[in-house]
Design a protein around this motif. Structure first.
Motif, PDB file in Angstrom:
ATOM      1  N   LEU A 100       0.812  -1.215   0.000  1.00  0.00           N
ATOM      2  CA  LEU A 100       0.000   0.000   0.000  1.00  0.00           C
ATOM      3  C   LEU A 100       0.845   1.265   0.000  1.00  0.00           C
ATOM      4  O   LEU A 100       0.396   2.311  -0.476  1.00  0.00           O
ATOM      5  CB  LEU A 100      -0.936  -0.005   1.220  1.00  0.00           C
ATOM      6  CG  LEU A 100      -1.963  -1.140   1.263  1.00  0.00           C
ATOM      7  CD1 LEU A 100      -2.839  -1.027   2.505  1.00  0.00           C
ATOM      8  CD2 LEU A 100      -2.825  -1.164   0.004  1.00  0.00           C
ATOM      9  N   TYR A 101       2.072   1.182   0.509  1.00  0.00           N
ATOM     10  CA  TYR A 101       2.961   2.345   0.441  1.00  0.00           C
ATOM     11  C   TYR A 101       3.287   2.669  -1.012  1.00  0.00           C
ATOM     12  O   TYR A 101       3.183   3.821  -1.431  1.00  0.00           O
ATOM     13  CB  TYR A 101       4.246   2.087   1.220  1.00  0.00           C
ATOM     14  CG  TYR A 101       5.246   3.224   1.086  1.00  0.00           C
ATOM     15  CD1 TYR A 101       5.309   4.228   2.042  1.00  0.00           C
ATOM     16  CD2 TYR A 101       6.115   3.308  -0.005  1.00  0.00           C
ATOM     17  CE1 TYR A 101       6.209   5.283   1.923  1.00  0.00           C
ATOM     18  CE2 TYR A 101       7.008   4.355  -0.135  1.00  0.00           C
ATOM     19  CZ  TYR A 101       7.053   5.338   0.818  1.00  0.00           C
ATOM     20  OH  TYR A 101       7.930   6.382   0.685  1.00  0.00           O
ATOM     21  N   GLN A 102       3.711   1.678  -1.782  1.00  0.00           N
ATOM     22  CA  GLN A 102       4.048   1.918  -3.182  1.00  0.00           C
ATOM     23  C   GLN A 102       2.855   2.455  -3.952  1.00  0.00           C
ATOM     24  O   GLN A 102       2.995   3.356  -4.785  1.00  0.00           O
ATOM     25  CB  GLN A 102       4.552   0.629  -3.842  1.00  0.00           C
ATOM     26  CG  GLN A 102       5.956   0.245  -3.447  1.00  0.00           C
ATOM     27  CD  GLN A 102       6.477  -0.917  -4.269  1.00  0.00           C
ATOM     28  OE1 GLN A 102       5.727  -1.601  -4.967  1.00  0.00           O
ATOM     29  NE2 GLN A 102       7.775  -1.158  -4.186  1.00  0.00           N
ATOM     30  N   SER A 103       1.681   1.914  -3.673  1.00  0.00           N
ATOM     31  CA  SER A 103       0.469   2.377  -4.337  1.00  0.00           C
ATOM     32  C   SER A 103       0.206   3.847  -4.039  1.00  0.00           C
ATOM     33  O   SER A 103      -0.079   4.648  -4.946  1.00  0.00           O
ATOM     34  CB  SER A 103      -0.723   1.526  -3.875  1.00  0.00           C
ATOM     35  OG  SER A 103      -1.942   2.015  -4.405  1.00  0.00           O
ATOM     36  N   THR A 104       0.319   4.214  -2.772  1.00  0.00           N
ATOM     37  CA  THR A 104       0.039   5.589  -2.366  1.00  0.00           C
ATOM     38  C   THR A 104       1.089   6.554  -2.890  1.00  0.00           C
ATOM     39  O   THR A 104       0.769   7.647  -3.369  1.00  0.00           O
ATOM     40  CB  THR A 104      -0.053   5.672  -0.832  1.00  0.00           C
ATOM     41  OG1 THR A 104      -1.075   4.763  -0.371  1.00  0.00           O
ATOM     42  CG2 THR A 104      -0.394   7.073  -0.369  1.00  0.00           C
ATOM     43  N   ALA A 105       2.366   6.158  -2.833  1.00  0.00           N
ATOM     44  CA  ALA A 105       3.436   7.011  -3.337  1.00  0.00           C
ATOM     45  C   ALA A 105       3.307   7.209  -4.846  1.00  0.00           C
ATOM     46  O   ALA A 105       3.513   8.319  -5.360  1.00  0.00           O
ATOM     47  CB  ALA A 105       4.797   6.404  -2.995  1.00  0.00           C
ATOM     48  N   SER A 106       2.947   6.161  -5.580  1.00  0.00           N
ATOM     49  CA  SER A 106       2.791   6.270  -7.035  1.00  0.00           C
ATOM     50  C   SER A 106       1.621   7.170  -7.397  1.00  0.00           C
ATOM     51  O   SER A 106       1.710   7.979  -8.331  1.00  0.00           O
ATOM     52  CB  SER A 106       2.584   4.875  -7.633  1.00  0.00           C
ATOM     53  OG  SER A 106       2.347   4.944  -9.021  1.00  0.00           O
ATOM     54  N   TYR A 107       0.523   7.040  -6.670  1.00  0.00           N
ATOM     55  CA  TYR A 107      -0.650   7.883  -6.900  1.00  0.00           C
ATOM     56  C   TYR A 107      -0.315   9.366  -6.703  1.00  0.00           C
ATOM     57  O   TYR A 107      -0.670  10.224  -7.516  1.00  0.00           O
ATOM     58  CB  TYR A 107      -1.772   7.423  -5.964  1.00  0.00           C
ATOM     59  CG  TYR A 107      -2.713   8.476  -5.450  1.00  0.00           C
ATOM     60  CD1 TYR A 107      -3.788   8.928  -6.230  1.00  0.00           C
ATOM     61  CD2 TYR A 107      -2.542   9.018  -4.175  1.00  0.00           C
ATOM     62  CE1 TYR A 107      -4.656   9.888  -5.736  1.00  0.00           C
ATOM     63  CE2 TYR A 107      -3.409   9.962  -3.682  1.00  0.00           C
ATOM     64  CZ  TYR A 107      -4.465  10.402  -4.461  1.00  0.00           C
ATOM     65  OH  TYR A 107      -5.326  11.360  -3.963  1.00  0.00           O
ATOM     66  N   MET A 108       0.408   9.667  -5.622  1.00  0.00           N
ATOM     67  CA  MET A 108       0.775  11.074  -5.390  1.00  0.00           C
ATOM     68  C   MET A 108       1.741  11.566  -6.461  1.00  0.00           C
ATOM     69  O   MET A 108       1.635  12.713  -6.918  1.00  0.00           O
ATOM     70  CB  MET A 108       1.378  11.231  -4.001  1.00  0.00           C
ATOM     71  CG  MET A 108       0.382  11.044  -2.866  1.00  0.00           C
ATOM     72  SD  MET A 108       1.063  11.651  -1.295  1.00  0.00           S
ATOM     73  CE  MET A 108      -0.147  11.009  -0.138  1.00  0.00           C
ATOM     74  N   HIS A 109       2.664  10.718  -6.866  1.00  0.00           N
ATOM     75  CA  HIS A 109       3.605  11.099  -7.934  1.00  0.00           C
ATOM     76  C   HIS A 109       2.851  11.356  -9.231  1.00  0.00           C
ATOM     77  O   HIS A 109       3.185  12.284  -9.988  1.00  0.00           O
ATOM     78  CB  HIS A 109       4.644   9.991  -8.129  1.00  0.00           C
ATOM     79  CG  HIS A 109       5.726  10.346  -9.090  1.00  0.00           C
ATOM     80  ND1 HIS A 109       5.697   9.968 -10.415  1.00  0.00           N
ATOM     81  CD2 HIS A 109       6.873  11.058  -8.926  1.00  0.00           C
ATOM     82  CE1 HIS A 109       6.780  10.416 -11.024  1.00  0.00           C
ATOM     83  NE2 HIS A 109       7.512  11.080 -10.149  1.00  0.00           N
ATOM     84  N   ASN A 110       1.832  10.573  -9.498  1.00  0.00           N
ATOM     85  CA  ASN A 110       1.005  10.768 -10.694  1.00  0.00           C
ATOM     86  C   ASN A 110       0.340  12.142 -10.672  1.00  0.00           C
ATOM     87  O   ASN A 110       0.392  12.895 -11.657  1.00  0.00           O
ATOM     88  CB  ASN A 110      -0.050   9.662 -10.765  1.00  0.00           C
ATOM     89  CG  ASN A 110      -0.992   9.813 -11.942  1.00  0.00           C
ATOM     90  OD1 ASN A 110      -0.601  10.231 -13.031  1.00  0.00           O
ATOM     91  ND2 ASN A 110      -2.248   9.464 -11.731  1.00  0.00           N
ATOM     92  N   LEU A 111      -0.264  12.499  -9.558  1.00  0.00           N
ATOM     93  CA  LEU A 111      -0.910  13.809  -9.440  1.00  0.00           C
ATOM     94  C   LEU A 111       0.111  14.940  -9.531  1.00  0.00           C
ATOM     95  O   LEU A 111      -0.203  16.027 -10.032  1.00  0.00           O
ATOM     96  CB  LEU A 111      -1.661  13.912  -8.113  1.00  0.00           C
ATOM     97  CG  LEU A 111      -2.889  13.017  -7.944  1.00  0.00           C
ATOM     98  CD1 LEU A 111      -3.513  13.228  -6.566  1.00  0.00           C
ATOM     99  CD2 LEU A 111      -3.928  13.264  -9.026  1.00  0.00           C
TER     100      LEU A 111
END
Length: 306
Positions: A219-230
């Motif tokens: 879930l960390y990688q998912s959340t970090a990737s989502y924020m990087h996308n935005l």
């Protein structure tokens, strides 16, 4: 464009996970952005769980309640690495508060790392570039490459490298994953409906292969990737400009920032309205000012047979 509703019958295809941007080999004093942290969790033993009920019991046994967090403004470092497959088996109140509790510390630690990078950028901005060390120059250049910034100017980097309010992250995670019960979320830790990035990685797909959605190790990688996308994608330029304005006005909240997400979902304004309703109903903006208590870290992981 992230998807809010896709068929639940999916096939998981595995390929190597690719971090967004090249790895940084720098002095330990220069912080990595969250999407490039290879080992995000504290080095403590992992408690293996087999059901959502066990997680709720662990939270309750340690007095990890949302009301306690709101009153104390302190968030325990209880990191849940993946999702159980049976959140829907819980009573509604336990499912909703349980999902918020399991995700909050991860959101907080990702945002705190973003703030570390911002603090370092602000420190560098206070001195002439001629006084930067070689490591600092490489660090700024690598950040510029990772966030698709051609100018290399710190002011531009600060526009891109900034937090996403916890209320907005929670609301999107709730909406996109159905409170952590979608197949994408359970099989691929994809809480935010992210599609497979151009540079590849793990992904989920429908049997016909028409849709490929990113999958993550935790879930960390998912959340970090989502924020990087935005923080990088051209479609969210309005979000970054609004965030800068709200930060200047000291009004940066999830409820205010979600108005810039018209392009995140094909549902447009209805999507934004639903996010705002979630934030308001579940008081999701109440957790932005909490601090993470790192004195007693715990890691939870659900086994494959959970």
């Amino acid at each position: 464009m992230p998807c809010s509703r896709i068929l639940a019958s999916l096939l998981l295809l595995v390929s190597p996970f690719v971090l967004a941007g090249p790895s940084l080999q720098l002095s330990q004093s220069l912080p990595l952005p969250p999407e490039q942290v290879m080992q995000p969790y504290p080095e403590v033993s992992v408690s293996m769980l087999h059901s959502a009920k066990e997680l709720i019991a662990a939270f309750d046994g340690n007095d990890y309640q949302l009301t306690t967090v709101e009153q104390s403004k302190t968030l325990p470092s209880y990191f849940v690495e993946n999702l159980p497959s049976d959140l829907n088996a819980l009573p509604v109140s336990q499912k909703t508060t349980g999902f918020i509790r399991l995700l909050l510390p991860t959101i907080k630690v990702v945002n705190e790392r973003i703030l570390l990078v911002r603090d370092e950028l602000n420190r560098l901005s206070a001195k002439p570039k001629s006084q930067w060390s070689e490591a600092e120059k490489r660090w700024v250049q690598t950040l510029s490459d990772s966030y698709a910034i051609q100018s290399g100017e710190i002011a531009e980097l600060l526009l891109h490298i900034d937090i996403i309010p916890a209320g907005m992250v929670l609301a999107q995670g709730i909406d996109e994953s159905g409170w952590g019960t979608s197949h994408f979320a359970i099989a691929g830790n994809n809480l935010y409906g992210e599609h497979l990035p151009h540079d590849g990685g793990k992904f989920l797909t429908t049997p016909g292969g028409q849709v490929k959605v990113a999958a993550f190790n935790d879930l960390y990688q998912s959340t970090a990737s989502y924020m990087h996308n935005l923080n990088t994608t051209r479609a969210y330029k309005e979000l970054r400009l609004l965030r800068q304005q709200l930060r200047t006005q000291k009004k940066l909240t999830g409820y205010e920032l979600v108005q810039s997400l018209l392009h995140y979902s094909s549902r447009g304004q209805a999507y934004v309205d639903n996010l705002r309703a979630l934030i308001k109903r579940h008081h999701l903006d109440d957790f932005d000012q909490t601090r993470l208590n790192t004195s007693d870290s715990v890691r939870y992981r659900f086994s494959d047979d959970g």
